[in-house]
Structure formats: structure tokens, C-alpha cells
Design an enzyme around this catalytic site. Sequence first.
Site, mmCIF file in Angstrom:
data_model
loop_
_atom_site.group_PDB
_atom_site.id
_atom_site.type_symbol
_atom_site.label_atom_id
_atom_site.label_comp_id
_atom_site.label_asym_id
_atom_site.label_seq_id
_atom_site.Cartn_x
_atom_site.Cartn_y
_atom_site.Cartn_z
ATOM 1 N N ASP A 181 -79.104 -40.175 31.918
ATOM 2 C CA ASP A 181 -77.778 -40.020 32.503
ATOM 3 C C ASP A 181 -77.489 -41.321 33.247
ATOM 4 O OD1 ASP A 181 -75.506 -39.394 33.868
ATOM 5 O OD2 ASP A 181 -76.267 -37.565 34.806
ATOM 6 N N TRP A 227 -78.716 -34.139 40.347
ATOM 7 C CA TRP A 227 -77.276 -33.897 40.528
ATOM 8 C C TRP A 227 -77.023 -32.418 40.233
ATOM 9 C CZ3 TRP A 227 -73.275 -34.206 36.226
ATOM 10 C CH2 TRP A 227 -71.983 -34.058 36.743
ATOM 11 N N LYS A 238 -67.471 -44.444 38.385
ATOM 12 C CA LYS A 238 -67.813 -45.232 39.565
ATOM 13 C C LYS A 238 -67.666 -46.741 39.331
ATOM 14 C CE LYS A 238 -70.049 -41.923 39.461
ATOM 15 N NZ LYS A 238 -69.882 -40.498 39.087
HETATM 16 N N1 PLA Z 1 -74.195 -37.797 36.399
HETATM 17 C C1 PLA Z 1 -74.508 -38.057 37.663
HETATM 18 C C2 PLA Z 1 -75.920 -38.353 38.010
HETATM 19 C C3 PLA Z 1 -73.510 -38.048 38.646
HETATM 20 O O1 PLA Z 1 -73.840 -38.314 39.901
HETATM 21 C C4 PLA Z 1 -72.185 -37.760 38.290
HETATM 22 C C5 PLA Z 1 -71.096 -37.696 39.304
HETATM 23 C C6 PLA Z 1 -71.914 -37.520 36.932
HETATM 24 C C7 PLA Z 1 -72.944 -37.546 36.007
HETATM 25 C C8 PLA Z 1 -70.570 -37.193 36.386
HETATM 26 O O2 PLA Z 1 -69.541 -37.973 36.749
HETATM 27 P P1 PLA Z 1 -68.230 -38.051 35.849
HETATM 28 O O3 PLA Z 1 -68.133 -36.801 35.070
HETATM 29 O O4 PLA Z 1 -67.135 -38.246 36.792
HETATM 30 O O5 PLA Z 1 -68.442 -39.224 34.982
HETATM 31 N N2 PLA Z 1 -71.456 -37.273 40.597
HETATM 32 C C9 PLA Z 1 -70.522 -37.281 41.719
HETATM 33 C C10 PLA Z 1 -69.258 -36.498 41.449
HETATM 34 C C11 PLA Z 1 -70.112 -38.715 42.014
HETATM 35 C C12 PLA Z 1 -69.455 -35.085 40.978
HETATM 36 O O6 PLA Z 1 -70.300 -34.339 41.506
HETATM 37 O O7 PLA Z 1 -68.713 -34.732 40.034
HETATM 38 C C13 PLA Z 1 -71.275 -36.756 42.939
HETATM 39 O O8 PLA Z 1 -70.686 -36.741 44.025
HETATM 40 O O9 PLA Z 1 -72.452 -36.396 42.809
#
Ligand code: PLA
Length: 467
Positions: free
Chosen positions: A276, A195, A312
Site C-alpha cells: 500500500d 490503517w 497526499k
Molecule cells: N492507505 C493508507 C495507508 C492510508 O493512510 C490512506 C489514507 C489510504 C490508503 C487511502 O487514501 P485515499 O483513498 O485517499 O487514497 N489515510 C488517511 C485518510 C490519510 C483516510 O483515513 O481515509 C488517514 O487519515 O489515515
Amino acid sequence: MASSAMLSVASAGPSAFPANCKTSLRKTKIGSSDVRQLFGKAKGNPFLKSQCLGRVTMAVAVNVSRFEGIAMAPPDPILGVSEAFKADTNDMKLNLGVGAYRTEELQPYVLNVVKKAEKLMLERGENKEYLPIEGLAAFNKVTAELLFGADNAVIKQNRVATVQGLSGTGSLRLAAALIERYFPGAKVLISSPTWGNHKNIFNDAKVPWSEYRYYDPKTVGLDFDGMISDIRAAPDGSFILLHGCAHNPTGIDPTPEQWEKIADVIQEKNHIPFFDVAYQGFASGSLDADASSVRLFAARGLELLVAQSYSKNLGLYAERIGAINVLCSSSDAAARVKSQLKRIARPMYSNPSVHGARIVANVVGDPAIFNEWKEEMEMMAGRIKNVRQKLFDSLSAKDKSGKDWSFILKQIGMFSFTGLNKTQSDNMTNKWHVYMTKDGRISLAGLSLAKCEYLADAIIDSFHNVS
Ligand code: PLA
């Protein structure tokens, strides 16, 4: 306008200027680039004027921004996609960028159980007093239980330090600050790819990180041997960041047997696992199945960290609700860790917000609502599985090249890693109005059955006609 400045120079001849300031000005309107040239471009700061002007007595009315030296930041690779999507007026546009669940009509979805919990909260007339620094006690209790299982010995022995965080991101950030403060120089190993925000989080917390191999483009699967050897090669006592389930962006998770081997090498090297968990219940539809990786490590008696998110699985994206859990080998250590997490949180944001925490506590704490949540989660996970299947069927039917698209079915969670490169992803957006991240990731949660064929056409065109 921050681009011009009016300088008024009093009682100074050119000789008063240092050699590199060749201009004398009297009430002259000049542009900001002139100012930079005059006062020292190399340093890029027009406010070095007093140095540059030496003994000059001057009255200066400067409209140039004090923030002139700050460059424009690039758009966020994920959230920036939504901004670009909003600006597109084409009817066919599709936002597969951010991982946010949509209904079959491509509308945002508020879970029924969330509405029920909020109704309960209104009826009870809850107040808006500050929460303690560590968050809502009822939330912290249920979130650790959801993760480890309520009957887990680690809960009964009070070995988990749980602090409510600002969703997954804020919880990861708290943990990063803890690592920086108490494990100076320790490295965090992150998967390649991961991510996108993980790197930002550790960079901002000044925690060194490096990558371990994870994705194998040849098989569009897990590079398990590469992963194991990179984890083994890391300095002893490193933090190994693992996606508990539904790896983002690849959608490729280790098998249970592979998780055991990962745990073996982590144990052998005295590393600290750092999970995570952003998709518990959302990957398979089962809260327990999606927590099995964490529980497997906990059962081995390992100390570990877990950042949780309810964005989510409860659709609480904007409520910013999650937690950091640190599983310690003794309750005493857990108490001390918790006290330090609070100390980190206090000057950062003081204490977390209450609304999302109460929703989670009410949903998990009420057996009827809890069961209904499980059904809704299965429904959401099921819809994603259906579009995954339909996308695969459409690609297989339409693509006459014989390419094997079955990797899409092997991936899990809300994303599919298509294997499209940056230029091909650009084609998806520029020609087909399909918004996605440039690493080739698409969010299936933003796709409907009705749009699968269109998406398949876009992918086939981008894959075969763009290099
Ligand atoms: N960790 C992972 C692996 C994630 O994919 C995301 C969110 C988070 C943490 C953090 O989400 P939160 O802070 O809202 O709890 N990833 C998203 C959104 C869904 C983003 O990038 O913020 C994504 O599209 O990858």
C-alpha cells in the site's frame, strides 16, 4: 416520523391471532416498540405482520420505516474525527485526526503544479467522455513508471497490469476483489496496528485476514522479530500487506536491511507481497527513496501488488485518483490480470473519473511541472519535519519527568504515534480540544509551528495526569 403506526384491523376477533399475539386493535395509534412487540420482537421486524396475523384481513397504513431493523453505524474512527472537530466552537481547537496537509496557517493547500495542470487542461478544452474501464492510458503509464522507475525492466517487459482506481482505497478494494475471486481462502496478513480501513476493505471483500506483529510499545519501535516470525508462520502463499513507506499509524518503517530480510522470508514462504503506497514522495520528500521498498522486491523477480494514491503527494484528496498495479512474471499473465481487474471494476463503478488522472498525467508528463512538483513535495515534507522537530523540542523542554520523547523524531511521514492510550486521547479532545484518533495517532500535517507548545502541554497533561 417513523416511530408510529396506524393499524386498522377489519373483521377479526382476537381468536384470529396466533397465541403469541394477545392484543386486538381497532384504529389504534401505537408506537414502533408496540409494533415490534405485537409482531415479533425476536425477529425485530415489524413486517412479519402477515405471518403473525394469520387469516386477518387488514388494511394497514404503516409509517414504521422498512429500514427499522438497521442499527446506527458508529462514526468512522478517522473521518468521524473531522465531523466532531467541525462541531467544536472552541478557539484553540486543532484537528490532528485525518491525514490532510495544511499550511502553517492551518489552511488546506492546493499545489501550484495542480493549478498549472488544470490551466493546461482548460486551455486544451478536454472533453468529458467516458474513460476506458482501466482508466486514462497516459495516467496508467506514468503511475507505473513513477512507482517502479521508468527504466525498470518490469515496465519494458510489459509485466505490470495497471488499472486506475478510486484513489488508494478503491485500488485496494479492486485488489481485494481479485484475491477473493482468484485465490479463494488465501489469507491477507496485515500489520498490527494498521490503517483502520484495511480491515473494512478485506472484510467487505470477504477476504480472510490476520495480523502480524509490527509495533512494540516498549521501544515505541518496530517489533522486527515478531513481524518476521508471524510472516513465516502464515500459510504458504499468503498475501502480506506492507506499507511501502511512512507506515500508518506508527510512522515506523523497516530499515533497508530489514526490508531485505522481509523479502527473504516472503520469498522462502512463497507469499505474495501486497504494497500500500499512499505516501510516495511525501515521507522523505523523494519519490525514488519512498518507492525503494517496492523496487527492492521487484528486483528480486517477485510477483507483487501495489495500490497507489495521489491524495497526499499531489493533494488530490477529493479527486479520488490512484491505481492498482499487479506485477506478474510474464506479460501474458499481466494482460489476463488486467482484463479481470476491468471485469471487477465494470459492475462496481463502470469506469473511473478523468479529472485527477489528467492532472497526474500532466504533472508527471511535463518535465518542468514535474520538477516543480518535486520541489513542492519537498516543501510539504519539510514543513512536517519542522513541526516534528519543534514538537519534540517543546515536549523535551516542558516535560520535567525525564521521559524520552526522541521516538517522535525517529518516526517518518505525516503521522506521529504518541503512545497515548484511548483515555488519554479522550482527554486531549475533551479538555484540550485536540482532535485525534483514539489509537494515539496525531497528524503532524495538521499542526503548525505556532501550535506546537500548546500541543506539548496537552500531551504532557494527558500522559502524566490521565492513566
Ligand atoms: N492507505 C493508507 C495507508 C492510508 O493512510 C490512506 C489514507 C489510504 C490508503 C487511502 O487514501 P485515499 O483513498 O485517499 O487514497 N489515510 C488517511 C485518510 C490519510 C483516510 O483515513 O481515509 C488517514 O487519515 O489515515
